[in-house]
Motif scaffolding. Structure first.
Motif, PDB file in Angstrom:
ATOM      1  N   LYS A   1      33.606  47.031  32.018  1.00 18.41           N
ATOM      2  CA  LYS A   1      33.670  45.766  31.281  1.00 18.41           C
ATOM      3  C   LYS A   1      32.317  45.063  31.229  1.00 18.41           C
ATOM      4  O   LYS A   1      32.222  43.915  30.793  1.00 18.41           O
ATOM      5  CB  LYS A   1      34.724  44.846  31.918  1.00 18.41           C
ATOM      6  N   LYS A   2      31.272  45.755  31.676  1.00 18.74           N
ATOM      7  CA  LYS A   2      29.908  45.213  31.639  1.00 18.74           C
ATOM      8  C   LYS A   2      29.837  43.853  32.351  1.00 18.74           C
ATOM      9  O   LYS A   2      29.344  42.864  31.812  1.00 18.74           O
ATOM     10  CB  LYS A   2      29.407  45.107  30.193  1.00 18.74           C
ATOM     11  N   ALA A   3      30.367  43.839  33.559  1.00 19.69           N
ATOM     12  CA  ALA A   3      30.381  42.632  34.374  1.00 19.69           C
ATOM     13  C   ALA A   3      30.025  43.012  35.808  1.00 19.69           C
ATOM     14  O   ALA A   3      30.121  44.178  36.193  1.00 19.69           O
ATOM     15  CB  ALA A   3      31.762  41.977  34.339  1.00 19.69           C
ATOM     16  N   THR A   4      29.592  42.048  36.573  1.00 17.16           N
ATOM     17  CA  THR A   4      29.264  42.305  37.976  1.00 17.16           C
ATOM     18  C   THR A   4      30.549  42.366  38.807  1.00 17.16           C
ATOM     19  O   THR A   4      31.598  41.871  38.388  1.00 17.16           O
ATOM     20  CB  THR A   4      28.367  41.186  38.536  1.00 17.16           C
ATOM     21  N   PRO A   5      30.469  42.947  39.997  1.00 16.87           N
ATOM     22  CA  PRO A   5      31.651  42.952  40.869  1.00 16.87           C
ATOM     23  C   PRO A   5      32.190  41.553  41.147  1.00 16.87           C
ATOM     24  O   PRO A   5      33.415  41.349  41.171  1.00 16.87           O
ATOM     25  CB  PRO A   5      31.131  43.621  42.153  1.00 16.87           C
ATOM     26  N   ALA A   6      31.300  40.579  41.337  1.00 15.52           N
ATOM     27  CA  ALA A   6      31.754  39.203  41.571  1.00 15.52           C
ATOM     28  C   ALA A   6      32.543  38.680  40.380  1.00 15.52           C
ATOM     29  O   ALA A   6      33.574  38.021  40.536  1.00 15.52           O
ATOM     30  CB  ALA A   6      30.561  38.291  41.856  1.00 15.52           C
ATOM     31  N   GLN A   7      32.069  38.975  39.188  1.00 15.49           N
ATOM     32  CA  GLN A   7      32.747  38.502  37.985  1.00 15.49           C
ATOM     33  C   GLN A   7      34.103  39.164  37.806  1.00 15.49           C
ATOM     34  O   GLN A   7      35.075  38.507  37.410  1.00 15.49           O
ATOM     35  CB  GLN A   7      31.856  38.729  36.767  1.00 15.49           C
ATOM     36  N   ILE A   8      34.192  40.444  38.105  1.00 15.48           N
ATOM     37  CA  ILE A   8      35.485  41.134  38.030  1.00 15.48           C
ATOM     38  C   ILE A   8      36.453  40.506  39.026  1.00 15.48           C
ATOM     39  O   ILE A   8      37.626  40.241  38.707  1.00 15.48           O
ATOM     40  CB  ILE A   8      35.324  42.634  38.322  1.00 15.48           C
ATOM     41  N   SER A   9      35.985  40.221  40.225  1.00 12.10           N
ATOM     42  CA  SER A   9      36.841  39.652  41.270  1.00 12.10           C
ATOM     43  C   SER A   9      37.367  38.282  40.876  1.00 12.10           C
ATOM     44  O   SER A   9      38.547  37.971  41.080  1.00 12.10           O
ATOM     45  CB  SER A   9      36.058  39.558  42.581  1.00 12.10           C
ATOM     46  N   LEU A  10      36.504  37.445  40.311  1.00 14.85           N
ATOM     47  CA  LEU A  10      36.922  36.110  39.887  1.00 14.85           C
ATOM     48  C   LEU A  10      37.815  36.176  38.650  1.00 14.85           C
ATOM     49  O   LEU A  10      38.795  35.435  38.534  1.00 14.85           O
ATOM     50  CB  LEU A  10      35.696  35.238  39.611  1.00 14.85           C
ATOM     51  N   ALA A  11      37.479  37.071  37.712  1.00 13.82           N
ATOM     52  CA  ALA A  11      38.292  37.211  36.502  1.00 13.82           C
ATOM     53  C   ALA A  11      39.706  37.671  36.841  1.00 13.82           C
ATOM     54  O   ALA A  11      40.676  37.254  36.197  1.00 13.82           O
ATOM     55  CB  ALA A  11      37.622  38.195  35.534  1.00 13.82           C
ATOM     56  N   TRP A  12      39.831  38.525  37.850  1.00 10.50           N
ATOM     57  CA  TRP A  12      41.164  38.959  38.274  1.00 10.50           C
ATOM     58  C   TRP A  12      41.978  37.774  38.796  1.00 10.50           C
ATOM     59  O   TRP A  12      43.166  37.633  38.474  1.00 10.50           O
ATOM     60  CB  TRP A  12      41.038  40.034  39.347  1.00 10.50           C
ATOM     61  N   LEU A  13      41.354  36.907  39.564  1.00  6.29           N
ATOM     62  CA  LEU A  13      42.060  35.714  40.043  1.00  6.29           C
ATOM     63  C   LEU A  13      42.514  34.847  38.871  1.00  6.29           C
ATOM     64  O   LEU A  13      43.651  34.368  38.841  1.00  6.29           O
ATOM     65  CB  LEU A  13      41.145  34.891  40.959  1.00  6.29           C
TER      66      LEU A  13
END
Length: 381
Positions: free
Chosen positions: A301-313
């Motif tokens: 998704k061309k995002a950082t791990p932090a962004q994936i983690s927050l987006a999941w929340l």
């Protein structure tokens, strides 16, 4: 020095803090959780969400570590002001503090930084630890006695340079004070215009029900992330039932979900993560599968791990608002950029299927700290 090197070489001075839980130590709410890589993703905390009837940005900012990081360094105060103001410029309207952070100092920093736009943001802060209001000395245990709450709030208003607290949390349930007495004191403060909304942090389910029956609870603040999903069992369903918002602290798993911690990481003496069995050498080795999953989706998704983690929340419920904390400008911009990362229904189902196949091992907190969570207030006689 990169972040991984800092984790390996720096410790946390715990003197005087043994009775405080993880999020009141010098580990922030999502404490400086990023990997240290500058994000190229455009930063925006786009969209609004509701905590009860309170409208806020979809991602907030935890400011806990802005007086002292968990590496025990003291950040530049002007730079902390800059980060807070830049967050506001990028759409962040929810800022989280507590009297215990510092103690007192983080509320001062937040008040200094937000004075020019105070009426355009939501400030949430927390009471409940037994802190001497004159000296800031941390005394044993908790203190949610009604008279003490009112004295604490007066100090908060001065430090935050404001005439009201938008969202006031009980930091931990006091096992010696009926929640009816606590909410009664808060209702008095609401009538006086000094508090607008209130919430509870890490509370027992029945305590929430009792509090909500007296005056509606606006939000519950608990640890919640891809690393710790405990609230899914009781608290999140309770919030949905009662119309209460949910604010995850440590939404990036104290750095683990950003890739800052790997199987070779060892913590210096004094760093509380070294006391958490989920980060023991053998358990990190098992739990790293979670980081691998997040990184894989980040590439997709061309995002950082932090962004994936927050987006999941953000994808879990429309009334969930994470409050990652940081003392780095690049990390803050990266975090607020997570609001632009979206999961389709099919993607979320696929992600969750892969997530559920991973078993996180180890406890989230040392037993002495965990003992302050999921506590029920005594019944009023």
């Amino acid at each position: 020095m990169n972040r991984r090197s800092v984790i390996k070489t720096a410790g946390l001075v715990l003197a005087g803090t043994a009775l405080l839980p993880l999020d009141t130590l010098a580990l922030s709410v999502g404490a400086d959780d990023n990997s240290g890589k500058d994000s190229k993703t455009p930063s925006t905390a786009s969209g609004k969400r509701k905590l009860g009837s309170l409208e806020v940005s979809s991602i907030g900012l935890g400011v806990q570590n802005m007086s002292r990081t968990y590496q025990t360094t003291v950040p530049s105060r002007p730079e902390m002001h800059n980060i807070i103001r830049k967050a506001y410029d990028n759409g962040v309207t929810l800022f989280d503090a507590a009297e215990a952070y510092g103690p007192f100092e983080v509320e001062k920093i937040l008040g200094e930084a937000t004075a020019s736009f105070r009426n355009k943001i939501v400030i949430e802060t927390k009471f409940g630890w037994n802190i001497d209001q004159n000296t800031g000395q941390r005394l044993p245990g908790l203190n949610s006695k009604p008279d003490h709450i009112k004295v604490v709030v007066e100090g908060m208003l001065k430090r935050l340079r404001t005439d009201r607290i938008d969202l006031l949390y009980q930091h931990r349930v006091d096992p010696n004070v009926p929640i009816e007495d606590v909410v009664g004191a808060i209702k008095d403060l609401i009538k006086e215009g000094k508090v607008v909304h209130y919430g509870l942090s890490e509370p027992g389910v029945q305590t929430v029900r009792r509090a909500h029956a007296i005056h509606p609870v606006t939000a519950i603040q608990n640890e919640y992330s891809l690393l710790w999903r405990g609230p899914e069992e009781k608290i999140i369903p309770l919030c949905e039932e009662l119309g209460i918002g949910f604010v995850p602290w440590s939404p990036l798993g104290v750095g683990f979900l950003t890739g800052a911690i790997d199987a070779d990481t060892r913590f210096a003496p004094g760093d509380i993560r070294g006391m958490e069995s989920r980060f023991s050498p053998e358990n990190i080795q098992a739990n790293i599968a979670l980081v691998d999953l997040i990184k894989k989706w980040g590439e997709q998704k061309k995002a950082t791990p932090a962004q994936i983690s927050l987006a999941w929340l953000l994808a879990q419920k429309p009334w969930i608002v994470p409050i990652p904390g940081t003392t780095q400008m690049a990390h803050m911009l990266e975090n607020v950029g997570a609001a632009a990362v979206k999961f389709s229904v099919a993607e979320l189902q696929q992600f969750n299927s892969q997530l559920n196949a991973i078993k996180v091992v180890g406890e989230r907190l040392p037993a002495m700290v965990q003992a302050f969570s999921d506590v029920e207030a005594p019944l009023k006689k």
